[in-house]
Design an enzyme around this catalytic site. Structure first.
Site, mmCIF file in Angstrom:
data_model
loop_
_atom_site.group_PDB
_atom_site.id
_atom_site.type_symbol
_atom_site.label_atom_id
_atom_site.label_comp_id
_atom_site.label_asym_id
_atom_site.label_seq_id
_atom_site.Cartn_x
_atom_site.Cartn_y
_atom_site.Cartn_z
ATOM 1 N NE ARG A 236 4.419 5.018 3.099
ATOM 2 C CZ ARG A 236 3.683 3.903 3.239
ATOM 3 N NH1 ARG A 236 4.043 2.790 2.644
ATOM 4 N NH2 ARG A 236 2.584 3.925 3.988
ATOM 5 C CD GLU A 265 3.790 4.868 -3.945
ATOM 6 O OE1 GLU A 265 4.726 4.274 -3.371
ATOM 7 O OE2 GLU A 265 2.595 4.774 -3.599
ATOM 8 C CG HIS A 283 1.810 1.421 -2.390
ATOM 9 N ND1 HIS A 283 2.204 2.632 -1.907
ATOM 10 C CD2 HIS A 283 1.634 0.643 -1.289
ATOM 11 C CE1 HIS A 283 2.248 2.606 -0.595
ATOM 12 N NE2 HIS A 283 1.910 1.399 -0.182
HETATM 13 C C1 8YV Z 1 -1.635 1.247 2.311
HETATM 14 C C2 8YV Z 1 0.537 0.920 3.066
HETATM 15 O O1 8YV Z 1 -2.255 1.352 3.469
HETATM 16 O O2 8YV Z 1 -0.125 0.139 5.149
HETATM 17 C C3 8YV Z 1 0.606 0.903 4.532
HETATM 18 O O3 8YV Z 1 1.416 1.669 5.094
HETATM 19 O O4 8YV Z 1 1.291 1.567 2.426
HETATM 20 C C4 8YV Z 1 -0.537 0.229 2.397
HETATM 21 O O5 8YV Z 1 -0.963 -0.905 3.053
HETATM 22 C C5 8YV Z 1 -2.578 1.063 1.261
HETATM 23 O O6 8YV Z 1 -1.859 1.136 0.105
HETATM 24 C C6 8YV Z 1 -3.694 2.106 1.210
HETATM 25 O O7 8YV Z 1 -4.209 2.513 2.334
#
Ligand code: 8YV
Length: 319
Positions: A236, A265, A283
């Site tokens: 993150r 983001e 991402h």
């Molecule tokens: C998101 C992510 O889920 O799983 C996570 O924590 O950050 C990604 O896999 C995706 O970008 C959208 O749901």
């Protein structure tokens, strides 16, 4: 569960029709993104809603949770849960599920992909050839070697372990930093994150997001990684002090960075877009058709299990 068709509030569509169909077959769905006045719909049906579908990047606040007196389960698409007030939900006896494990491979693959792309200047090389510079001066700068180098992993969880496995394939020396040393892995633990950064050629961030890890990678850690060090972040954006990182990249006090995530983001600091020693992607760590399908299917499976047994399959452990 009662015989009545349970009502599910879905905050966003699942990106695969089969998974979406499974929800529609099992629940009376409120597809909130289709509603003209979402708040009015929630107010009208708040007492009926027993489950919510959301995602790792969709804010799911205590305010929303408190509007739903009969909510019993929140099923999230994604492994990260820093956008969901899980603590508040769990305090109210509401289960929250995420989609762990099914994305470990692709997220770890992208971590090594960013590491290779940054070390070997793949983004810069691509731009160099596409802008026809190769035919004119042919003096493309050298990259840095990856094999046999030192990699520090911040957050040795499921994804961190998958990154370590891949780093072994590059004959890399591996050390890690966690809140606590793991007793079940034969890797070298470094209790000091600054010491790990000072030792590492590559520092890979694979820890959870949220208030507990906010700016864990601060200016001291970034300066310790140093002029020849490369920072990789697939967790993150909030885990890294982005301003400190950008300043160090611009000043040359940090050697390079490969980034999949950012503090706000989809906003990416403009300064990063001008630097050749930085690889920036939007991402996409889990963004493969195979993995996103597996994630969508796991969301549907969690919701179906809740409807059938009252329990989700992959609950987030009590926080
Ligand atoms: C998101 C992510 O889920 O799983 C996570 O924590 O950050 C990604 O896999 C995706 O970008 C959208 O749901």
């Amino acid at each position: 569960m009662t015989t009545a068709t349970p009502v599910l509030l879905q905050l966003l569509p699942l990106p695969f029709p089969e998974a979406q169909q499974r929800l529609a077959q099992r629940f009376d769905l409120i597809e909130l993104w289709k509603e003209q006045d979402p708040d009015a719909v929630i107010a009208a049906r708040q007492n009926e809603i027993v489950a919510v579908v959301t995602s790792a990047m969709t804010p799911t606040s205590a305010k929303l949770i408190d509007k739903l007196p009969n909510l019993r389960a929140i099923c999230s698409h994604g492994v990260g849960y820093d956008a969901i007030d899980v603590k508040h939900a769990q305090k109210k006896g509401i289960q929250v599920s995420n989609t762990p494990d099914v994305l470990n491979d692709c997220v770890a693959d992208l971590a090594l992909g960013l590491l290779l792309a940054t070390a070997r200047r793949l983004g810069q090389a691509e731009r160099y050839v596409r802008s026809n510079l190769w035919s004119t001066d042919a003096k493309f700068p050298l990259g840095v070697k990856v094999s046999h180098k030192k990699i520090g992993i911040v957050g040795l969880g499921r994804i961190g372990m998958a990154i370590a496995q891949r780093a072994k394939g590059f004959d890399m020396e591996i050390r890690y930093h966690n809140r606590r040393q793991r007793t079940d892995v034969g890797l070298t633990y470094e209790p000091s994150l600054v010491e790990l950064a000072a030792w590492a050629d590559f520092l890979v961030i694979a820890t959870v997001g949220g208030p507990d890890t906010r700016h864990l990678v601060n200016d001291d850690v970034i300066k310790a990684l140093g002029r020849d060090g490369i920072l990789i972040n697939i967790s993150r954006g909030t885990v890294v002090d982005e301003t400190a990182m950008v300043n160090a990249l611009v000043s040359g006090e940090l050697g390079g960075a490969g980034l999949d995530v950012y503090e706000s983001e989809p906003t990416v600091p403009d300064a990063l877009k001008t630097l050749d020693n930085v690889v920036i992607v939007p991402h996409i760590a889990s963004a493969t058709s195979e993995t996103r399908k597996a994630m969508a299917d796991l969301v549907a499976a969690n919701a179906e299990a809740f409807a059938k047994t009252g329990n989700v399959i992959t609950p987030i452990p009590p926080l």
